[in-house]
Design a protein around this motif. Structure first.
Motif, mmCIF file in Angstrom:
data_model
loop_
_atom_site.group_PDB
_atom_site.id
_atom_site.type_symbol
_atom_site.label_atom_id
_atom_site.label_comp_id
_atom_site.label_asym_id
_atom_site.label_seq_id
_atom_site.Cartn_x
_atom_site.Cartn_y
_atom_site.Cartn_z
ATOM 1 N N ILE A 9 71.509 101.145 -94.629
ATOM 2 C CA ILE A 9 70.068 101.140 -95.141
ATOM 3 C C ILE A 9 69.325 100.297 -94.318
ATOM 4 O O ILE A 9 69.385 99.275 -94.124
ATOM 5 N N GLY A 10 68.321 100.919 -93.307
ATOM 6 C CA GLY A 10 67.627 100.323 -92.190
ATOM 7 C C GLY A 10 68.285 100.374 -91.050
ATOM 8 O O GLY A 10 69.395 100.154 -90.355
ATOM 9 N N GLY A 11 67.591 100.994 -89.915
ATOM 10 C CA GLY A 11 67.815 101.334 -88.874
ATOM 11 C C GLY A 11 67.339 100.719 -87.635
ATOM 12 O O GLY A 11 66.767 100.998 -86.624
ATOM 13 N N LEU A 13 68.148 96.794 -85.508
ATOM 14 C CA LEU A 13 69.256 96.239 -84.651
ATOM 15 C C LEU A 13 70.599 96.300 -85.428
ATOM 16 O O LEU A 13 71.569 96.436 -85.220
ATOM 17 N N GLY A 40 63.024 99.050 -85.908
ATOM 18 C CA GLY A 40 62.441 97.895 -86.517
ATOM 19 C C GLY A 40 61.824 97.039 -85.436
ATOM 20 O O GLY A 40 60.918 97.410 -84.742
ATOM 21 N N CYS A 41 62.210 95.739 -85.223
ATOM 22 C CA CYS A 41 61.829 94.684 -84.444
ATOM 23 C C CYS A 41 61.937 95.234 -83.001
ATOM 24 O O CYS A 41 61.547 94.481 -82.065
ATOM 25 N N HIS A 58 62.011 91.445 -76.608
ATOM 26 C CA HIS A 58 61.756 91.710 -75.143
ATOM 27 C C HIS A 58 62.641 91.190 -74.159
ATOM 28 O O HIS A 58 62.839 91.632 -72.893
ATOM 29 N N TYR A 64 74.422 86.826 -75.195
ATOM 30 C CA TYR A 64 74.369 87.615 -76.009
ATOM 31 C C TYR A 64 75.691 88.520 -75.904
ATOM 32 O O TYR A 64 75.445 89.850 -75.565
ATOM 33 N N THR A 242 67.903 95.821 -94.064
ATOM 34 C CA THR A 242 66.482 95.601 -94.368
ATOM 35 C C THR A 242 66.066 94.255 -94.497
ATOM 36 O O THR A 242 66.765 93.283 -94.470
ATOM 37 N N LEU A 352 59.212 89.094 -90.924
ATOM 38 C CA LEU A 352 60.166 88.331 -90.344
ATOM 39 C C LEU A 352 60.584 87.234 -91.286
ATOM 40 O O LEU A 352 59.677 86.793 -92.034
ATOM 41 N N LEU A 385 67.105 84.579 -86.256
ATOM 42 C CA LEU A 385 66.139 85.796 -85.814
ATOM 43 C C LEU A 385 66.780 86.357 -84.327
ATOM 44 O O LEU A 385 66.379 87.340 -84.079
ATOM 45 N N ALA A 386 67.495 85.642 -83.476
ATOM 46 C CA ALA A 386 67.831 86.089 -82.529
ATOM 47 C C ALA A 386 68.726 87.358 -82.299
ATOM 48 O O ALA A 386 69.366 87.362 -83.411
HETATM 49 C C1 LIG Z 1 57.608 90.361 -81.739
HETATM 50 C C2 LIG Z 1 58.944 90.006 -81.753
HETATM 51 C C3 LIG Z 1 59.628 89.663 -80.432
HETATM 52 C C4 LIG Z 1 61.097 89.284 -80.494
HETATM 53 N N1 LIG Z 1 61.543 88.979 -79.349
HETATM 54 C C5 LIG Z 1 62.805 88.645 -79.400
HETATM 55 C C6 LIG Z 1 63.452 88.472 -77.869
HETATM 56 O O1 LIG Z 1 62.792 88.392 -77.114
HETATM 57 N N2 LIG Z 1 64.814 87.953 -77.995
HETATM 58 C C7 LIG Z 1 65.570 87.859 -79.249
HETATM 59 O O2 LIG Z 1 66.765 87.431 -79.238
HETATM 60 N N3 LIG Z 1 64.971 88.195 -80.357
HETATM 61 C C8 LIG Z 1 63.727 88.580 -80.631
HETATM 62 N N4 LIG Z 1 63.195 88.918 -81.906
HETATM 63 C C9 LIG Z 1 64.119 88.864 -83.025
HETATM 64 C C10 LIG Z 1 64.847 90.300 -83.082
HETATM 65 O O3 LIG Z 1 64.421 91.295 -82.206
HETATM 66 C C11 LIG Z 1 64.848 90.724 -84.591
HETATM 67 O O4 LIG Z 1 65.142 89.390 -85.609
HETATM 68 C C12 LIG Z 1 65.854 91.722 -84.825
HETATM 69 O O5 LIG Z 1 65.725 92.758 -83.859
HETATM 70 C C13 LIG Z 1 66.100 92.192 -86.243
HETATM 71 O O6 LIG Z 1 66.663 93.293 -86.313
HETATM 72 P P1 LIG Z 1 67.018 93.626 -87.882
HETATM 73 O O7 LIG Z 1 67.660 95.058 -87.672
HETATM 74 O O8 LIG Z 1 67.962 92.584 -88.831
HETATM 75 O O9 LIG Z 1 65.662 93.687 -88.794
HETATM 76 P P2 LIG Z 1 64.465 94.754 -88.293
HETATM 77 O O10 LIG Z 1 64.239 95.074 -87.074
HETATM 78 O O11 LIG Z 1 63.527 94.311 -89.481
HETATM 79 O O12 LIG Z 1 65.019 96.253 -88.998
HETATM 80 C C14 LIG Z 1 65.053 96.403 -90.499
HETATM 81 C C15 LIG Z 1 64.828 98.078 -90.750
HETATM 82 O O13 LIG Z 1 64.959 98.355 -92.103
HETATM 83 C C16 LIG Z 1 63.890 99.457 -92.146
HETATM 84 N N5 LIG Z 1 63.558 99.646 -93.589
HETATM 85 C C17 LIG Z 1 62.864 98.344 -94.379
HETATM 86 N N6 LIG Z 1 62.691 98.829 -95.792
HETATM 87 C C18 LIG Z 1 63.566 100.142 -95.883
HETATM 88 C C19 LIG Z 1 63.942 100.914 -96.879
HETATM 89 N N7 LIG Z 1 63.531 100.815 -98.216
HETATM 90 N N8 LIG Z 1 64.640 102.076 -96.539
HETATM 91 C C20 LIG Z 1 65.152 102.214 -95.338
HETATM 92 N N9 LIG Z 1 64.858 101.534 -94.216
HETATM 93 C C21 LIG Z 1 64.024 100.543 -94.370
HETATM 94 C C22 LIG Z 1 62.789 98.689 -91.280
HETATM 95 O O14 LIG Z 1 61.622 99.997 -91.183
HETATM 96 C C23 LIG Z 1 63.413 98.516 -90.214
HETATM 97 O O15 LIG Z 1 63.517 99.514 -89.383
HETATM 98 C C24 LIG Z 1 61.765 89.341 -81.772
HETATM 99 C C25 LIG Z 1 61.151 89.791 -82.933
HETATM 100 C C26 LIG Z 1 59.697 89.969 -82.913
HETATM 101 C C27 LIG Z 1 59.228 90.481 -84.301
#
Ligand SMILES: Cc1cc2nc3c(=O)[nH]c(=O)nc-3n(C[C@H](O)[C@H](O)[C@H](O)COP(=O)(O)OP(=O)(O)OC[C@H]3O[C@@H](n4cnc5c(N)ncnc54)[C@H](O)[C@@H]3O)c2cc1C
Length: 426
Positions: A9-11, A13, A40-41, A58, A64, A242, A352, A385-386
């Motif tokens: 659940i959540g697509g 990274l 997502g991010c 970016h 990594y 998520t 975030l 967060l990275a």
């Molecule tokens: C502007 C920005 C710049 C960044 N730059 C860098 C960088 O340069 N280098 C680096 O190392 N890190 C960077 N980061 C951090 C990194 O990109 C994120 O921490 C990471 O990509 C988070 O991935 P995630 O899958 O954990 O969460 P998210 O990317 O938040 O994914 C969660 C997913 O869950 C989905 N979701 C939410 N609720 C539901 C639901 N009820 N049902 C189904 N799906 C749902 C969302 O739509 C989302 O797609 C950056 C972050 C941001 C915001």
């Protein structure tokens, strides 16, 4: 319809990193993503004529290792692009004045007397149990922190980093061994999202976009996720990937103690706007990013490290709750164009985590409550967060649930006739 082995659940990274591991273990995976796109991010905005720029993450680094493993599995490694010299040029905007900097020039801006007076005690005190502000003010002095380092640190997580822990889970900077066979920092043709696109296309992985999960319940030895539009998806194993506020909601019925721990993770909203301008309309020197002091936005990130001959892209990451018109006006002011010259504007709203010094304890509480459940919970609200923090959490959680003993009849009941087909082969 065949029941998948794993529901994710959540697509973003984190979810796709688990999907990748599961697919490589020969499992059939269904990823449920609420948005119309995966990532997502990770949000590489692409125009029909092939231009792209990053609305979210970016930059990746050769430290990594897990992310590089994903890129290789996704078949994206051949599209890797080294960041150009613009990566080491940036700007500081204070009181309407721009200061163009490089890493050595930043040191020239440091108040050395203040730093020398603070450093000995600051080093002695160390990082343990201290916030970024406490540690760096102690090390370099409050004025150096407020003028220089505080704004630069805020540009990294698109929020004030003052209360972030200086070390451990939730901290911004970690030492990791580098892979010398890759450049130090890089992106990909088409943007970082190329890696996630490749993962979504792996064998045995099916992605359902527009599938917002409203509830997650145990059913026999497995899990059932129901979407807001009433579709049911079932599997013996599940992964929750998520943001923490959504995770808290979805865990409340089956793992209320874990849900309560997730609800204690603080979050912030980042509202971003991105534009592309013809080169001849740009006055800013080529730079990787701009950091403002006391402004409406935390940072402005460019695509300049991957230069395009005809155009440049600028993404402003704004503080939450500012009217769109005000944000557009501020962008136009910084870019020195009329608001109607900004052209099509790409908008994005992300949640975030906002970790503070108690983050390690919150994560430990959460993991204690989760222990033993055949459910992986992953995301950027554990190690940090990275990108690599997310990937390492995903790998560890997959290893945990894949290794856990399960009853022989772990495959759960066949779906009710009304259940949606997830379209899995076989
Ligand atoms: C502007 C920005 C710049 C960044 N730059 C860098 C960088 O340069 N280098 C680096 O190392 N890190 C960077 N980061 C951090 C990194 O990109 C994120 O921490 C990471 O990509 C988070 O991935 P995630 O899958 O954990 O969460 P998210 O990317 O938040 O994914 C969660 C997913 O869950 C989905 N979701 C939410 N609720 C539901 C639901 N009820 N049902 C189904 N799906 C749902 C969302 O739509 C989302 O797609 C950056 C972050 C941001 C915001």
């Amino acid at each position: 319809m065949t029941t998948p082995d794993v529901l994710v659940i959540g697509g973003g990274l984190s979810g796709l990193a688990v999907a990748c591991k599961a697919s490589r273990a020969g499992k059939r995976v269904v990823v449920l993503e609420s948005a119309p796109r995966i990532g997502g991010c990770f949000h590489s905005h692409r125009t029909p004529d092939g231009h792209w720029f990053e609305m979210g993450a970016h930059t990746a680094y050769n430290s990594y290792r897990g992310f590089l493993e994903l890129a290789e599995t996704a078949g994206a490694a051949s599209r890797l692009r080294v960041r150009g010299p613009q990566r080491a040029r940036f700007g500081l905007l204070r009181d309407g004045r721009y200061d163009w900097l490089t890493p050595p020039k930043i040191l020239l801006r440091l108040g050395w007397l203040e730093a020398a007076l603070h450093a000995p005690l600051g080093i002695l005190r160390g990082k343990r149990g201290r916030s970024m502000r406490q540690y760096f003010e102690g090390l370099l002095g409050p004025r150096n922190y407020a003028r220089l380092f505080g704004p630069f640190f805020a540009a990294v997580p698109s929020q004030s980093a003052d209360d972030f822990p200086a070390e451990g889970p939730g901290s911004l900077f970690k030492n990791r061994p580098r892979r010398k066979d890759y450049p130090r920092s890089f992106g990909f043709d088409g943007g970082l999202q190329a890696v996630l696109d490749g993962l979504a296309a792996l064998p045995c992985v099916t992605v359902e976009t527009g599938a917002e999960v409203a509830s997650l319940r145990r059913d026999g030895a497995g899990w059932v996720a129901t979407t807001v539009d009433g579709r049911r998806f079932e599997a013996p194993l599940a992964t929750l990937a998520t943001p923490p506020d959504v995770a808290a909601r979805l865990l409340a019925a089956e793992l209320p103690v874990a849900a309560a721990a997730a609800a204690r993770i603080r979050t912030v909203v980042v509202e971003s706007l991105g534009v592309v301008l013809p080169r001849e309309r740009c006055w800013l020197p080529e730079l990787a990013f701009l950091v403002p002091v006391d402004d409406l936005f935390h940072s402005m990130v460019t695509r300049d490290p991957f230069p395009d001959p005809a155009r440049r892209a600028f993404v402003f990451h704004f503080k939450p709750g500012i009217a769109r018109e005000m944000r557009l006006a501020r962008m136009a002011e910084v870019l020195r164009v009329a608001p109607d010259e900004l052209g099509p504007v790409v908008a994005q709203r992300l949640v975030l985590p906002a970790p503070s010094v108690d983050h390690a304890a919150l994560v430990a509480d959460f993991d204690r409550a989760l222990a033993g459940a055949p459910l992986a919970v992953v995301g950027n609200w554990f190690d940090g967060l990275a990108i690599e923090d997310c990937v390492q959490r995903a790998f560890a959680e997959w290893a945990r649930i894949a290794a856990a003993p399960r009853p022989r009849d772990a495959r759960i009941r066949a779906p009710a006739p009304a259940a949606a087909s997830v379209g899995m082969p076989g």
